[in-house]
Design an enzyme around this catalytic site. Structure first.
Site, PDB file in Angstrom:
ATOM      1  CG  HIS A  75      20.359  16.652 -16.509  1.00 50.86           C
ATOM      2  ND1 HIS A  75      20.880  15.471 -16.934  1.00 50.86           N
ATOM      3  CD2 HIS A  75      21.224  17.091 -15.556  1.00 50.86           C
ATOM      4  CE1 HIS A  75      22.004  15.197 -16.270  1.00 50.86           C
ATOM      5  NE2 HIS A  75      22.223  16.162 -15.421  1.00 50.86           N
ATOM      6  NE  ARG A  88      30.088  15.786 -11.403  1.00 53.15           N
ATOM      7  CZ  ARG A  88      30.093  14.470 -11.292  1.00 53.15           C
ATOM      8  NH1 ARG A  88      30.981  13.737 -11.950  1.00 53.15           N
ATOM      9  NH2 ARG A  88      29.219  13.850 -10.515  1.00 53.15           N
ATOM     10  CG  HIS A  96      25.208  10.409 -12.797  1.00 52.86           C
ATOM     11  ND1 HIS A  96      24.217  10.653 -13.716  1.00 52.86           N
ATOM     12  CD2 HIS A  96      25.896  11.575 -12.701  1.00 52.86           C
ATOM     13  CE1 HIS A  96      24.305  11.896 -14.154  1.00 52.86           C
ATOM     14  NE2 HIS A  96      25.323  12.474 -13.557  1.00 52.86           N
ATOM     15  CG  ASP A 126      23.558  19.548 -10.463  1.00 53.20           C
ATOM     16  OD1 ASP A 126      24.166  18.765  -9.710  1.00 53.20           O
ATOM     17  OD2 ASP A 126      23.501  19.399 -11.707  1.00 53.20           O
ATOM     18  CG  ASP A 152      -1.948  -1.043   1.203  1.00 59.29           C
ATOM     19  OD1 ASP A 152      -2.348  -1.401   0.078  1.00 59.29           O
ATOM     20  OD2 ASP A 152      -2.366  -1.521   2.270  1.00 59.29           O
ATOM     21  CG  ASP A 177      26.636  15.763  -8.659  1.00 56.21           C
ATOM     22  OD1 ASP A 177      25.770  16.592  -8.320  1.00 56.21           O
ATOM     23  OD2 ASP A 177      26.891  15.483  -9.857  1.00 56.21           O
ATOM     24  CG  HIS A 210      30.853  14.998 -17.685  1.00 59.71           C
ATOM     25  ND1 HIS A 210      30.810  16.338 -17.367  1.00 59.71           N
ATOM     26  CD2 HIS A 210      31.623  14.416 -16.716  1.00 59.71           C
ATOM     27  CE1 HIS A 210      31.492  16.552 -16.261  1.00 59.71           C
ATOM     28  NE2 HIS A 210      32.018  15.403 -15.840  1.00 59.71           N
ATOM     29  CD  GLU A 228      27.691  19.171 -14.352  1.00 54.80           C
ATOM     30  OE1 GLU A 228      28.013  18.101 -13.818  1.00 54.80           O
ATOM     31  OE2 GLU A 228      26.512  19.493 -14.580  1.00 54.80           O
ATOM     32  CE1 TYR A 263      34.344  12.784 -12.590  1.00 52.77           C
ATOM     33  CE2 TYR A 263      34.607  13.372 -14.913  1.00 52.77           C
ATOM     34  CZ  TYR A 263      34.007  13.577 -13.675  1.00 52.77           C
ATOM     35  OH  TYR A 263      33.073  14.573 -13.533  1.00 52.77           O
ATOM     36  CG  HIS A 289      22.993  20.050 -16.749  1.00 47.94           C
ATOM     37  ND1 HIS A 289      22.108  20.472 -15.789  1.00 47.94           N
ATOM     38  CD2 HIS A 289      23.967  19.376 -16.072  1.00 47.94           C
ATOM     39  CE1 HIS A 289      22.516  20.052 -14.596  1.00 47.94           C
ATOM     40  NE2 HIS A 289      23.654  19.391 -14.732  1.00 47.94           N
ATOM     41  CD  GLU A 293      26.891  20.025 -11.041  1.00 47.01           C
ATOM     42  OE1 GLU A 293      27.000  19.025 -10.317  1.00 47.01           O
ATOM     43  OE2 GLU A 293      26.070  20.119 -11.974  1.00 47.01           O
TER      44      GLU A 293
HETATM   45  N1  GLY Z   1      23.845  15.841 -10.706  1.00 48.93           N
HETATM   46  C1  GLY Z   1      23.877  15.396 -12.029  1.00 48.93           C
HETATM   47  C2  GLY Z   1      24.620  16.296 -12.880  1.00 48.93           C
HETATM   48  O1  GLY Z   1      25.437  17.062 -12.398  1.00 48.93           O
HETATM   49  O2  GLY Z   1      24.430  16.368 -14.056  1.00 48.93           O
HETATM   50 MN    MN Z   2      24.937  18.947 -13.129  1.00 52.02          MN
HETATM   51 MN    MN Z   3      25.579  17.433 -10.317  1.00 51.79          MN
END
Ligand code: GLY
Ligand code: MN
Ligand code: MN
Length: 449
Positions: free
Chosen positions: A378, A417, A259, A287, A54, A276, A367, A396, A400, A371, A419
């Site tokens: 995103h 990273r 991620h 973010d 439930d 992150d 990457h 960001e 790596y 974004h 960001e």
């Molecule tokens: N937190 C996911 C990204 O930075 O895109």
């Molecule tokens: Mn991000």
């Molecule tokens: Mn992020």
């Protein structure tokens, strides 16, 4: 007008006429894109999803629906109609009042209150959706809805169109044109108004506090989960309704998994931890990523990589200004990262131009540099549009280094990273998340306080 501020557990206070203004703006686009032909638009807030037994997952409205209505409940439908003469009308269909359901699951606004309190022309119980939609569709030429985003919308549209065709033997005609709303709403959502900017600043501020708390708490011997708990504690305590996405807490080798969700791995003294994480407030995301040594002091290889990523971020920040292409910050970051990879020997025997042209940097930086950020982490929006004041994006860059025989072992399993969330201003950009330190000396002194 009333000053109603309803609070929903998932999406916070409601900002009344703001949403009506958005619906009118959207209807103006409907009229313009159909030369004033009679049109209907349909949106759904979404259904609650069963987790097991439930129990349901926490409900979070469809971003487009919430952007246009501020109405916080599941299974609510918005119908906008417009034509040249009448111009604009909006109707909400929502769950009926039900004392037993409300006893177990909480307050419902109910159709009698929904129109008054949320500034819709009309409101009905959800049971009336089929009948009312059918009436509107037989007198409309165009039907606007988000294509293939909602099983519920697809089903309702298909069922009613079929019913009109089958029952009327050609006397009633369903709309001739179906139009996807995705791009139009994305365009509206891309440039934030002052209210949205204030909310996103608040989310950024709370997320910053979460990161600071996590940095202070971090020590060898604890798990990724325990760091996540510190983030969640600070988010909730400071007024966030949710996380904007599952928190990434990645220690040692996990820092090279872009991620990686917080897990039970135990932090080791010699490692990097990459966090992150961001909270959501009133439907808006933040973010932030920070990467730092578990020991509290950067080792020489950790420092070398960190300094390259930080320099890349600074270059990308410089390139984030009105009129720039969305890809300019990325190009600026890639140039610095590639030079750095060459300088410390991660990439050997190639010139800077070769590293960039052949995308050799992708072994360590795979990457994009940012974004759009907004209701979705995103966020929606056209990436070919030049930057303009009011847009919000992340910056960001990262690096790596996974174990590989062609790389010096001292760099293995270092994932960095950095960001931040940037608001494009008249003259450049403002970082909303810099309450959390990024300079090595500041990070070391915060951890070792
Ligand atoms: N937190 C996911 C990204 O930075 O895109
Ligand atoms: Mn991000
Ligand atoms: Mn992020």
């Amino acid at each position: 007008m009333s000053n109603l501020k309803l609070t929903s557990p998932s999406l916070g206070p409601i900002h009344d006429e703001l949403h009506l203004r958005r619906r009118k703006k959207f209807a103006k686009w409907m009229l313009e894109s159909t030369n004033g032909g009679p049109s209907v638009a349909l949106f759904h807030s979404g259904k609650e999803k069963i987790r097991n037994g439930d129990n349901y997952y926490p409900f979070r409205s469809s971003s487009d629906f919430f952007y246009l209505t501020g109405f916080p409940e599941p299974d609510a439908w918005l119908l906008i109609t417009c034509n040249e003469k009448e111009n604009f009308s909006d109707t909400i269909f929502c769950l009926p009042k039900d004392p037993l359901q409300e006893l177990w699951n909480g307050f419902r606004v109910g159709p009698n209150n929904a129109a008054k309190k949320f500034f819709f022309r009309k409101s009905y119980s959800i049971d009336m959706l089929g009948k009312e939609l059918e009436k509107k569709l037989v007198s409309s030429k165009n039907l606007f809805f988000p294509f293939s985003e909602s099983h519920e919308i697809d089903t309702v549209v298909k069922t009613i169109i079929k019913k009109i065709k089958n029952q009327s033997r050609g006397k009633k005609i369903p709309p001739e044109r179906f139009i996807d709303v995705a791009q139009a709403i994305a365009n509206l959502r891309l440039v934030k108004d002052n209210k949205e900017i204030d909310t996103m600043k608040k989310a950024a501020q709370i997320s910053s506090l979460g990161h600071i708390r996590a940095m202070k708490f971090c020590k060898p011997g604890i798990t990724e989960y325990q760091i996540e708990a510190e983030l969640l504690h600070e988010f909730g305590k400071s007024g966030a309704q949710s996380v904007a996405y599952p928190s990434i807490v990645a220690s040692g080798p996990n820092s090279c998994i872009l991620h990686h969700k917080a897990g039970k791995r135990i932090l080791q003294e010699s490692e990097i931890i990459l966090i992150d994480a961001g909270c959501e407030i009133e439907g808006y995301a933040s973010d932030i990523t920070r990467s730092f040594p578990v020991s509290g002091y950067f080792s020489s290889p950790q420092r070398q990589i960190y300094e390259i990523v930080l320099a890349a971020q600074k270059a990308a920040i410089q390139a984030t200004k009105p009129g720039a292409d969305f890809s300019d910050p990325h190009s600026a970051a890639v140039k610095i990262l590639s030079q750095g990879m060459m300088d410390i020997g991660l990439i050997k025997n190639n010139s800077l131009d070769e590293i960039i042209d052949k995308e050799l940097y992708k072994q360590f930086y795979m990457h994009r540099t940012g974004h759009w950020l907004g209701m979705d982490v995103h966020d929606v929006g056209d990436y070919s549009k030049p930057l303009q004041p009011g847009m919000i994006l992340t910056i960001e860059p990262g690096c790596y280094v996974r174990p590989s025989t062609d790389v010096d072992k001292s760099f293995w399993n270092i994932g960095i990273r950095i960001e931040d969330d940037a608001l494009v201003t008249d003259s450049g950009c403002a970082l909303l998340t810099r309450k959390v330190p990024v300079e090595i000396s500041e990070i070391e002194s915060l951890i070792n306080q």
